[in-house]
Write a protein that holds these residues in place. Sequence first.
Motif, PDB file in Angstrom:
ATOM      1  N   ARG A  53      -8.868  -3.752  -5.131  1.00  0.00           N
ATOM      2  CA  ARG A  53      -8.095  -2.693  -5.718  1.00  0.00           C
ATOM      3  C   ARG A  53      -9.730  -1.672  -6.301  1.00  0.00           C
ATOM      4  O   ARG A  53     -10.383  -1.918  -6.248  1.00  0.00           O
ATOM      5  CB  ARG A  53      -7.693  -3.030  -7.182  1.00  0.00           C
ATOM      6  CG  ARG A  53      -6.651  -3.992  -6.862  1.00  0.00           C
ATOM      7  CD  ARG A  53      -5.483  -4.210  -7.748  1.00  0.00           C
ATOM      8  NE  ARG A  53      -4.414  -5.020  -7.414  1.00  0.00           N
ATOM      9  CZ  ARG A  53      -3.636  -5.024  -8.366  1.00  0.00           C
ATOM     10  NH1 ARG A  53      -3.298  -4.173  -9.454  1.00  0.00           N
ATOM     11  NH2 ARG A  53      -2.278  -5.865  -8.179  1.00  0.00           N
ATOM     12  N   MET A  75      -0.048  12.795  -0.970  1.00  0.00           N
ATOM     13  CA  MET A  75       0.761  12.208  -0.282  1.00  0.00           C
ATOM     14  C   MET A  75       1.511  13.786  -0.102  1.00  0.00           C
ATOM     15  O   MET A  75       2.160  13.857   1.214  1.00  0.00           O
ATOM     16  CB  MET A  75       1.765  10.807  -0.745  1.00  0.00           C
ATOM     17  CG  MET A  75       0.564   9.562  -0.280  1.00  0.00           C
ATOM     18  SD  MET A  75      -0.365   9.829   0.750  1.00  0.00           S
ATOM     19  CE  MET A  75       1.154   8.885   2.088  1.00  0.00           C
ATOM     20  N   ALA A  91      -4.597  -0.721  -4.915  1.00  0.00           N
ATOM     21  CA  ALA A  91      -4.873  -1.096  -3.512  1.00  0.00           C
ATOM     22  C   ALA A  91      -4.600   0.052  -2.633  1.00  0.00           C
ATOM     23  O   ALA A  91      -2.920  -0.191  -2.812  1.00  0.00           O
ATOM     24  CB  ALA A  91      -4.004  -2.267  -3.180  1.00  0.00           C
ATOM     25  N   VAL A  92      -5.469   1.262  -2.682  1.00  0.00           N
ATOM     26  CA  VAL A  92      -5.236   2.260  -2.252  1.00  0.00           C
ATOM     27  C   VAL A  92      -4.558   2.677  -1.068  1.00  0.00           C
ATOM     28  O   VAL A  92      -4.128   3.508  -0.969  1.00  0.00           O
ATOM     29  CB  VAL A  92      -6.137   3.216  -2.219  1.00  0.00           C
ATOM     30  CG1 VAL A  92      -6.113   4.625  -1.516  1.00  0.00           C
ATOM     31  CG2 VAL A  92      -7.536   3.323  -3.222  1.00  0.00           C
ATOM     32  N   ASN A  93      -4.911   2.134   0.020  1.00  0.00           N
ATOM     33  CA  ASN A  93      -3.447   2.450   0.837  1.00  0.00           C
ATOM     34  C   ASN A  93      -2.382   1.805   0.945  1.00  0.00           C
ATOM     35  O   ASN A  93      -1.706   1.816   1.576  1.00  0.00           O
ATOM     36  CB  ASN A  93      -4.529   0.964   2.473  1.00  0.00           C
ATOM     37  CG  ASN A  93      -5.869   1.703   3.274  1.00  0.00           C
ATOM     38  OD1 ASN A  93      -6.273   3.299   2.741  1.00  0.00           O
ATOM     39  ND2 ASN A  93      -7.029   1.051   3.247  1.00  0.00           N
ATOM     40  N   PHE A  94      -1.820   0.668   0.140  1.00  0.00           N
ATOM     41  CA  PHE A  94      -0.529   0.186  -0.019  1.00  0.00           C
ATOM     42  C   PHE A  94      -0.049   0.868  -0.421  1.00  0.00           C
ATOM     43  O   PHE A  94       0.596   1.357  -0.394  1.00  0.00           O
ATOM     44  CB  PHE A  94      -0.499  -1.268  -0.074  1.00  0.00           C
ATOM     45  CG  PHE A  94      -1.415  -2.953  -0.244  1.00  0.00           C
ATOM     46  CD1 PHE A  94      -1.350  -2.366   1.782  1.00  0.00           C
ATOM     47  CD2 PHE A  94      -1.896  -3.621  -1.002  1.00  0.00           C
ATOM     48  CE1 PHE A  94      -1.164  -3.788   2.248  1.00  0.00           C
ATOM     49  CE2 PHE A  94      -1.900  -5.517   0.101  1.00  0.00           C
ATOM     50  CZ  PHE A  94      -1.874  -4.756   1.510  1.00  0.00           C
ATOM     51  N   TRP A  95      -1.224   1.591  -1.519  1.00  0.00           N
ATOM     52  CA  TRP A  95      -0.131   2.436  -2.917  1.00  0.00           C
ATOM     53  C   TRP A  95       0.308   4.097  -1.886  1.00  0.00           C
ATOM     54  O   TRP A  95       1.181   4.569  -1.662  1.00  0.00           O
ATOM     55  CB  TRP A  95      -0.495   2.825  -3.972  1.00  0.00           C
ATOM     56  CG  TRP A  95      -0.031   3.793  -4.902  1.00  0.00           C
ATOM     57  CD1 TRP A  95       0.164   4.937  -4.882  1.00  0.00           C
ATOM     58  CD2 TRP A  95       0.903   2.904  -5.756  1.00  0.00           C
ATOM     59  NE1 TRP A  95       0.935   5.321  -5.626  1.00  0.00           N
ATOM     60  CE2 TRP A  95       1.162   3.585  -6.496  1.00  0.00           C
ATOM     61  CE3 TRP A  95       0.840   1.752  -5.932  1.00  0.00           C
ATOM     62  CZ2 TRP A  95       2.479   3.946  -7.704  1.00  0.00           C
ATOM     63  CZ3 TRP A  95       1.491   1.114  -7.029  1.00  0.00           C
ATOM     64  CH2 TRP A  95       2.709   2.108  -7.944  1.00  0.00           C
ATOM     65  N   ARG A  96      -0.140   4.355  -0.851  1.00  0.00           N
ATOM     66  CA  ARG A  96      -0.423   5.989   0.111  1.00  0.00           C
ATOM     67  C   ARG A  96       1.121   5.128   1.412  1.00  0.00           C
ATOM     68  O   ARG A  96       1.475   5.699   1.574  1.00  0.00           O
ATOM     69  CB  ARG A  96      -1.444   5.911   1.281  1.00  0.00           C
ATOM     70  CG  ARG A  96      -2.727   6.611   0.309  1.00  0.00           C
ATOM     71  CD  ARG A  96      -3.572   7.213   1.341  1.00  0.00           C
ATOM     72  NE  ARG A  96      -4.929   7.511   0.773  1.00  0.00           N
ATOM     73  CZ  ARG A  96      -5.897   7.167   0.908  1.00  0.00           C
ATOM     74  NH1 ARG A  96      -6.556   6.585   1.286  1.00  0.00           N
ATOM     75  NH2 ARG A  96      -7.070   8.281  -0.739  1.00  0.00           N
ATOM     76  N   LYS A  97       0.872   4.157   1.468  1.00  0.00           N
ATOM     77  CA  LYS A  97       1.768   3.571   2.919  1.00  0.00           C
ATOM     78  C   LYS A  97       3.510   3.859   1.779  1.00  0.00           C
ATOM     79  O   LYS A  97       4.539   4.391   2.066  1.00  0.00           O
ATOM     80  CB  LYS A  97       1.629   1.745   2.745  1.00  0.00           C
ATOM     81  CG  LYS A  97       2.940   1.538   3.875  1.00  0.00           C
ATOM     82  CD  LYS A  97       2.483   2.631   5.144  1.00  0.00           C
ATOM     83  CE  LYS A  97       3.668   1.665   6.168  1.00  0.00           C
ATOM     84  NZ  LYS A  97       3.698   2.966   7.094  1.00  0.00           N
ATOM     85  N   ARG A  98       3.455   2.557   0.532  1.00  0.00           N
ATOM     86  CA  ARG A  98       4.473   3.036  -0.303  1.00  0.00           C
ATOM     87  C   ARG A  98       5.125   4.482  -0.553  1.00  0.00           C
ATOM     88  O   ARG A  98       6.483   5.169  -0.327  1.00  0.00           O
ATOM     89  CB  ARG A  98       3.593   1.929  -2.034  1.00  0.00           C
ATOM     90  CG  ARG A  98       5.042   2.160  -3.005  1.00  0.00           C
ATOM     91  CD  ARG A  98       4.469   1.780  -4.483  1.00  0.00           C
ATOM     92  NE  ARG A  98       5.711   2.042  -5.305  1.00  0.00           N
ATOM     93  CZ  ARG A  98       6.065   2.824  -5.722  1.00  0.00           C
ATOM     94  NH1 ARG A  98       6.212   4.062  -5.872  1.00  0.00           N
ATOM     95  NH2 ARG A  98       6.957   2.655  -6.716  1.00  0.00           N
ATOM     96  N   LEU A 108      -3.377  11.066  -6.114  1.00  0.00           N
ATOM     97  CA  LEU A 108      -2.800  10.113  -4.761  1.00  0.00           C
ATOM     98  C   LEU A 108      -1.614  10.213  -4.732  1.00  0.00           C
ATOM     99  O   LEU A 108      -1.525  10.084  -3.605  1.00  0.00           O
ATOM    100  CB  LEU A 108      -3.217   8.244  -5.132  1.00  0.00           C
ATOM    101  CG  LEU A 108      -2.288   7.527  -4.104  1.00  0.00           C
ATOM    102  CD1 LEU A 108      -4.154   7.890  -3.467  1.00  0.00           C
ATOM    103  CD2 LEU A 108      -3.147   6.075  -4.766  1.00  0.00           C
TER     104      LEU A 108
END
Length: 130
Positions: free
Chosen positions: A3, A15, A43-50, A11
Amino acid sequence: MAREPVNLSELVASMVELYAPVSEERASGSKARWRRGPRCRVAVNFWRKRSANLLDNAIKFTPDGGRIRVLLRAPGGLRVVVEDDGPGIPSDKRELVLGRRVRLDEARKVPGSGLGLSLVAAVTKLHGAA
């Protein structure tokens, strides 16, 4: 899962900007609104995917000329809200659609795998968000 501290509004804004060309083709009244959000360890990549899954669903299910709204609310706890003019999910099916590979009959006309909302739910739970 690593994280890192990020400004959540920045962020989410990145998106929304990424999806803007597609959403503007589909929805006439798309907008995003928030105040500068707090710094959070995510967790930036997880949050972007969300965020991508929520925006993608809003675009897919909003009728032509509809509206998509993205709101970041912080009072009483951090909350990212994506609203649209699509058909919505019946209240009695909201828990069901968070399962893996679940697609309601109405959604079967639109491309997808039924994994998006389960991923959103998992990332949300992982971060203790709403």
